[in-house]
Every structure is written in C-alpha cells, then in structure tokens.
Design a protein around this motif. Sequence first.
Motif, PDB file in Angstrom:
ATOM      1  N   ILE A  79       0.776  -0.986   0.175  1.00  0.00           N
ATOM      2  CA  ILE A  79      -0.250   0.141  -0.256  1.00  0.00           C
ATOM      3  C   ILE A  79       0.658   1.169   0.241  1.00  0.00           C
ATOM      4  N   ALA A  80       2.273   1.013   1.214  1.00  0.00           N
ATOM      5  CA  ALA A  80       2.854   2.290   0.584  1.00  0.00           C
ATOM      6  C   ALA A  80       3.539   3.053  -0.722  1.00  0.00           C
ATOM      7  N   GLU A  81       4.392   1.647  -1.317  1.00  0.00           N
ATOM      8  CA  GLU A  81       4.638   1.955  -2.536  1.00  0.00           C
ATOM      9  C   GLU A  81       3.507   2.114  -3.253  1.00  0.00           C
ATOM     10  N   ASN A  82       2.180   1.710  -3.331  1.00  0.00           N
ATOM     11  CA  ASN A  82       1.393   2.060  -4.509  1.00  0.00           C
ATOM     12  C   ASN A  82       0.683   3.604  -3.725  1.00  0.00           C
ATOM     13  N   ILE A  83       0.707   3.821  -2.879  1.00  0.00           N
ATOM     14  CA  ILE A  83       0.007   5.087  -2.234  1.00  0.00           C
ATOM     15  C   ILE A  83       1.387   5.876  -3.290  1.00  0.00           C
ATOM     16  N   ALA A  84       2.378   6.501  -2.662  1.00  0.00           N
ATOM     17  CA  ALA A  84       4.119   6.964  -3.640  1.00  0.00           C
ATOM     18  C   ALA A  84       4.017   6.484  -4.940  1.00  0.00           C
ATOM     19  N   TYR A  85       3.597   5.679  -5.365  1.00  0.00           N
ATOM     20  CA  TYR A  85       3.329   5.812  -7.377  1.00  0.00           C
ATOM     21  C   TYR A  85       2.930   6.368  -7.552  1.00  0.00           C
ATOM     22  N   TYR A  86       1.254   5.782  -7.698  1.00  0.00           N
ATOM     23  CA  TYR A  86       0.120   6.701  -7.568  1.00  0.00           C
ATOM     24  C   TYR A  86       0.633   8.153  -8.102  1.00  0.00           C
ATOM     25  N   ARG A  87       0.863   8.523  -6.161  1.00  0.00           N
ATOM     26  CA  ARG A  87       1.193  10.026  -6.345  1.00  0.00           C
ATOM     27  C   ARG A  87       2.033  10.462  -7.051  1.00  0.00           C
ATOM     28  N   LYS A  88       3.102  10.168  -7.234  1.00  0.00           N
ATOM     29  CA  LYS A  88       3.943  10.991  -8.148  1.00  0.00           C
ATOM     30  C   LYS A  88       3.513  10.556  -9.576  1.00  0.00           C
ATOM     31  N   GLN A  89       2.769   9.487 -10.099  1.00  0.00           N
ATOM     32  CA  GLN A  89       2.390   9.513 -11.925  1.00  0.00           C
ATOM     33  C   GLN A  89       1.312  11.019 -11.796  1.00  0.00           C
ATOM     34  N   ASN A  90       0.572  11.012 -10.941  1.00  0.00           N
ATOM     35  CA  ASN A  90      -0.259  12.266 -11.103  1.00  0.00           C
ATOM     36  C   ASN A  90       0.316  13.584 -10.517  1.00  0.00           C
ATOM     37  N   GLY A  91       1.629  13.747 -10.631  1.00  0.00           N
ATOM     38  CA  GLY A  91       2.454  15.134 -10.432  1.00  0.00           C
ATOM     39  C   GLY A  91       1.904  15.213  -9.074  1.00  0.00           C
ATOM     40  N   ASP A  92       1.799  14.603  -8.231  1.00  0.00           N
ATOM     41  CA  ASP A  92       1.109  15.399  -6.657  1.00  0.00           C
ATOM     42  C   ASP A  92       2.716  14.849  -5.562  1.00  0.00           C
ATOM     43  N   THR A  93       2.715  16.542  -4.880  1.00  0.00           N
ATOM     44  CA  THR A  93       3.955  16.216  -3.959  1.00  0.00           C
ATOM     45  C   THR A  93       3.103  15.500  -2.580  1.00  0.00           C
ATOM     46  N   GLN A  94       4.289  15.401  -1.879  1.00  0.00           N
ATOM     47  CA  GLN A  94       3.114  14.628  -0.496  1.00  0.00           C
ATOM     48  C   GLN A  94       2.352  15.381   0.206  1.00  0.00           C
ATOM     49  N   ALA A  95       2.658  16.799   0.045  1.00  0.00           N
ATOM     50  CA  ALA A  95       1.489  18.028   0.469  1.00  0.00           C
ATOM     51  C   ALA A  95       0.307  18.275  -0.513  1.00  0.00           C
ATOM     52  N   ASP A  96       0.911  18.172  -1.409  1.00  0.00           N
ATOM     53  CA  ASP A  96      -0.574  18.307  -2.450  1.00  0.00           C
ATOM     54  C   ASP A  96      -1.431  16.805  -2.096  1.00  0.00           C
ATOM     55  N   LEU A  97      -1.425  15.725  -1.840  1.00  0.00           N
ATOM     56  CA  LEU A  97      -2.159  15.118  -1.505  1.00  0.00           C
ATOM     57  C   LEU A  97      -3.016  15.052  -0.056  1.00  0.00           C
ATOM     58  N   ALA A  98      -2.049  15.152   0.931  1.00  0.00           N
ATOM     59  CA  ALA A  98      -2.221  15.982   1.852  1.00  0.00           C
ATOM     60  C   ALA A  98      -3.300  17.135   1.500  1.00  0.00           C
TER      61      ALA A  98
ATOM     62  N   ASN B 246      -7.411  16.486   3.281  1.00  0.00           N
ATOM     63  CA  ASN B 246      -7.061  17.436   4.449  1.00  0.00           C
ATOM     64  C   ASN B 246      -7.067  16.915   5.587  1.00  0.00           C
ATOM     65  N   TYR B 247      -6.098  15.729   5.007  1.00  0.00           N
ATOM     66  CA  TYR B 247      -4.014  15.638   6.576  1.00  0.00           C
ATOM     67  C   TYR B 247      -3.272  16.495   6.062  1.00  0.00           C
ATOM     68  N   SER B 248      -2.288  15.731   7.231  1.00  0.00           N
ATOM     69  CA  SER B 248      -0.822  16.438   7.229  1.00  0.00           C
ATOM     70  C   SER B 248      -0.137  15.848   6.454  1.00  0.00           C
ATOM     71  N   ASP B 249       1.371  16.822   5.784  1.00  0.00           N
ATOM     72  CA  ASP B 249       1.808  15.683   4.779  1.00  0.00           C
ATOM     73  C   ASP B 249       2.618  14.585   5.816  1.00  0.00           C
ATOM     74  N   LYS B 250       2.509  14.832   7.242  1.00  0.00           N
ATOM     75  CA  LYS B 250       3.903  14.070   7.697  1.00  0.00           C
ATOM     76  C   LYS B 250       3.031  12.810   8.164  1.00  0.00           C
ATOM     77  N   SER B 251       1.485  12.420   8.075  1.00  0.00           N
ATOM     78  CA  SER B 251       0.962  11.095   7.518  1.00  0.00           C
ATOM     79  C   SER B 251       0.761  11.062   6.528  1.00  0.00           C
ATOM     80  N   VAL B 252       0.736  11.571   4.889  1.00  0.00           N
ATOM     81  CA  VAL B 252       1.164  10.796   4.192  1.00  0.00           C
ATOM     82  C   VAL B 252       2.497  10.242   3.804  1.00  0.00           C
TER      83      VAL B 252
END
Length: 196
Positions: A12-31, A35-41
């Motif tokens: 799950i961790a690898e896939n979240i990172a994979y799809y986030r990067k595929q869509n050009g989002d940073t951890q902060a963007d996804l957070a 409505n979560y913190s980038d620390k959670s992501v």
Amino acid sequence: MHESEELLQQRIAENIAYYRKQNGDTQADLAEKLNYSDKSVSKWERAEGTPDIFILSKIADLYHITVQDLLRQKKVPKAATRHLIVNLLSVGLVWLVMTTLFCLAKILNVLSPWAWLVFIYGIPITGIVCQVFSALWWGRIAQVISCSLILWGIGLSLVLSLQIEGVFLLFVICAVLEVLLILFYLLKYFRRKNIQ
C-alpha cells in the motif's frame, strides 16, 4: 504484526507513492486533497502506518483508480505506459493528418509551394494534444512544455506564413509570453506550497 500484514502495508505504501508521483503530486499536495497532514502521507509511504479504507477510497477516487489497485502486488506501471502510448498515438494522428494534407496539396497542386507549412502548423496542434493529456495524466513540467510548444509553434507559424517586414519581432513576444508562462506555473506551485 504478521508477515503478510507487513507485506500488505508495504505494498500500500509503495502504491500510494507510485500513484501520487504519477499524478504529479507532492506529499503535501496529496495531504491537502485529503485534509490530512503531509506527515501522515509520509508515514503511510514509509509503511509506518496505513490509512483506513475511507482514505484509501478517497485516494483511489483522486487518482481515478480502484482501491484494489492500491492493494495489488504490482503497482500497475502499465497505466503509465498506456497513457504514454495513447498520447503518442494521438500525436501520430496529428502528423498523419498533416502528411495527408501535404500530399493532397502536392497531388492536386493547390498552394503547392506553401504545402510544407502544414508541418509547421502541426507543431502547435501537437502542443494542444499534448496539453490535453498533460492535464489529465502528467505533471506540471509536461504542461509547461506543452504550452511552450503551442506558444512557439504559433509564433513560428505566423513568422513563416506572414510575408511582412518585422514579423520576426513576434519571437520577442513569444519570449515574453514564455517567461509569463513559467512565472504562472511557478506561482501556482508556490501557492499550493504556502496553503499548507
């Protein structure tokens, strides 16, 4: 924690990172989108925690995938390959049309000396096609490149089509517009960063 639970959490961790990067989002963007913190992501992507099913569902909706895609062993790199192939096929169709128009102009002897200009006109059209797919699947850099292709393609088309003195000054306008385009995307990027 069982070994299979650890493997699932890592997947799950690898896939979240994979799809986030595929869509050009940073951890902060996804957070921000969740409505979560980038620390959670960050924690999820390091497999130090796992989002609940509701959050997994929101991530899947954001990236137009299924929750099952986030749980799968393979990160589905085929999606990125498929996107690239669709993009290249669309660009290929643009150039097929341009080549067909060129050949027809030569065969029918319609504006034959100027027929080669259809290839120049194909440049901004290619940029438009790429911009559509960049907005759907790729990140900001691809969008900037696509917009630049449109901008400079239109400038080149006008310079080569217009037979008036000083037409090359259009390239100065293109250069200024290019700077504005880059500044616009930088502003969007920093605005997102500052919201967090």
